[in-house]
Design an enzyme around this catalytic site. Structure first.
Site, PDB file in Angstrom:
ATOM      1  N   GLU A   1      -4.735   2.415  -3.983  1.00  0.00           N
ATOM      2  CA  GLU A   1      -3.277   2.365  -4.057  1.00  0.00           C
ATOM      3  C   GLU A   1      -2.719   1.044  -3.539  1.00  0.00           C
ATOM      4  OE1 GLU A   1      -4.384   4.331  -0.087  1.00  0.00           O
ATOM      5  OE2 GLU A   1      -5.172   4.148  -2.121  1.00  0.00           O
TER       6      GLU A   1
ATOM      7  N   ASP B   1       0.846  -1.190   0.000  1.00  0.00           N
ATOM      8  CA  ASP B   1       0.000   0.000   0.000  1.00  0.00           C
ATOM      9  C   ASP B   1       0.889   1.251   0.000  1.00  0.00           C
ATOM     10  OD1 ASP B   1      -3.034   0.981   0.845  1.00  0.00           O
ATOM     11  OD2 ASP B   1      -1.463   2.278   1.679  1.00  0.00           O
TER      12      ASP B   1
ATOM     13  N   ASN C   1      -2.803  12.941  -3.805  1.00  0.00           N
ATOM     14  CA  ASN C   1      -3.964  13.369  -4.588  1.00  0.00           C
ATOM     15  C   ASN C   1      -4.441  14.755  -4.174  1.00  0.00           C
ATOM     16  OD1 ASN C   1      -4.404  11.298  -6.454  1.00  0.00           O
ATOM     17  ND2 ASN C   1      -5.556  10.054  -4.994  1.00  0.00           N
TER      18      ASN C   1
END
Length: 276
Positions: free
Chosen positions: A184, A141, A149
């Site tokens: 992710e 991860d 973002n």
């Protein structure tokens, strides 16, 4: 006057010997004395025999020609049917090939993540079903991906995901498939592996990744990841069971500082809750 069918009307070829016998008798009569009437009748009978022979020959020829014409017509009909069947077969094969190509394309679309080009969760579960005992599942991860973002934009976030997948593929030398299972998170299955060996490989990859700039030079941000490992010791263990264990160890890595790999239970659940 044409005598078509004369032989059939007069009994066919069987009447010819009878007529010939009469003609011979009449001619024999003339041997003892010239009888004009007998000669005339005999000549007429001889002519009749000739006409019967000609009629038979004429009757046979059309029969042969008709048979040949019928055979030719049937052959032509069969050739037309064969051509039509071949066309239908070619069309069916073309449609079958198109259907197979469309099926293969759909299968790829169903198992491949369109953003990163790696496989998705559907492909992962299918691959896990074929894995035997001794397979290590690594759940990775990207750390602080939401921050990437939020601060740099989703375009940069997408580029980070694509670059991360590409670099991970390079670290594995394209020897193992990579699966993006959402957001992710990525998964790699290591068949017949030791968790310590997988942890060391991921540690080397983490070092290389942090040394590289996977966003933009002016962003001044590096990318790291946390990972949790789980070993499938028995083929009776389901995908959900192994994935849950790897996910719990990933959570431990996140709660204890990130940028690390956890492959055993480091702390009781109550300590994990306090850390959270």
């Amino acid at each position: 006057m044409r005598l078509t069918g004369l032989s059939s009307k007069m009994g066919g070829a069987g009447v010819v010997p009878f007529i010939a016998a009469i003609a011979a008798y009449l001619l024999g009569v003339t041997i003892t004395g010239f009888v004009p009437m007998a000669v005339a009748i005999a000549a007429g009978l001889v002519g009749l025999i000739c006409l019967i022979g000609i009629d038979q020959l004429q009757g046979q020829a059309p029969t042969t020609n008709t048979y040949e014409a019928t055979a030719d017509a049937r052959l032509a009909g069969l050739e037309r049917k064969n051509a039509a069947l071949q066309f239908a077969l070619d069309l069916a094969q073309a449609r079958l090939s198109q259907s197979i190509a469309e099926r293969d394309t759909l299968a790829v679309e169903l198992t491949v993540d369109p953003l990163t080009g790696v496989q998705n969760r559907r492909g992962l579960e299918a691959a896990f079903a074929d894995c035997g005992a001794g397979t290590v599942m690594a759940l990775l991860d990207i750390d602080h991906f939401k921050k990437i973002n939020d601060t740099l934009g989703h375009d940069v976030g997408d580029r980070v995901l694509r670059d991360f997948a590409q670099r991970l593929r390079g670290a594995l030398n394209d020897s193992l498939p990579i699966y993006r299972i959402g957001g992710e998170e990525f998964v790699v299955l290591f068949p017949k592996a030791q968790m310590e060996t997988v942890s060391a490989l991921l540690s080397d990859f983490r070092t290389d990744l942090q040394a590289a700039n996977v966003t933009r030079t002016e962003d001044g941000m590096t990318v790291s990841f946390s990972a949790g490992l789980a070993l499938r010791m028995d083929t009776a263990q389901s995908f959900d069971a192994i994935f849950k264990q790897a996910d719990e160890r990933l959570y431990t890595a996140k709660m204890t500082g990130r940028a690390k790999t956890v492959y055993c239970d480091l702390a009781p659940r109550d300590e994990m809750a306090i850390a959270a």
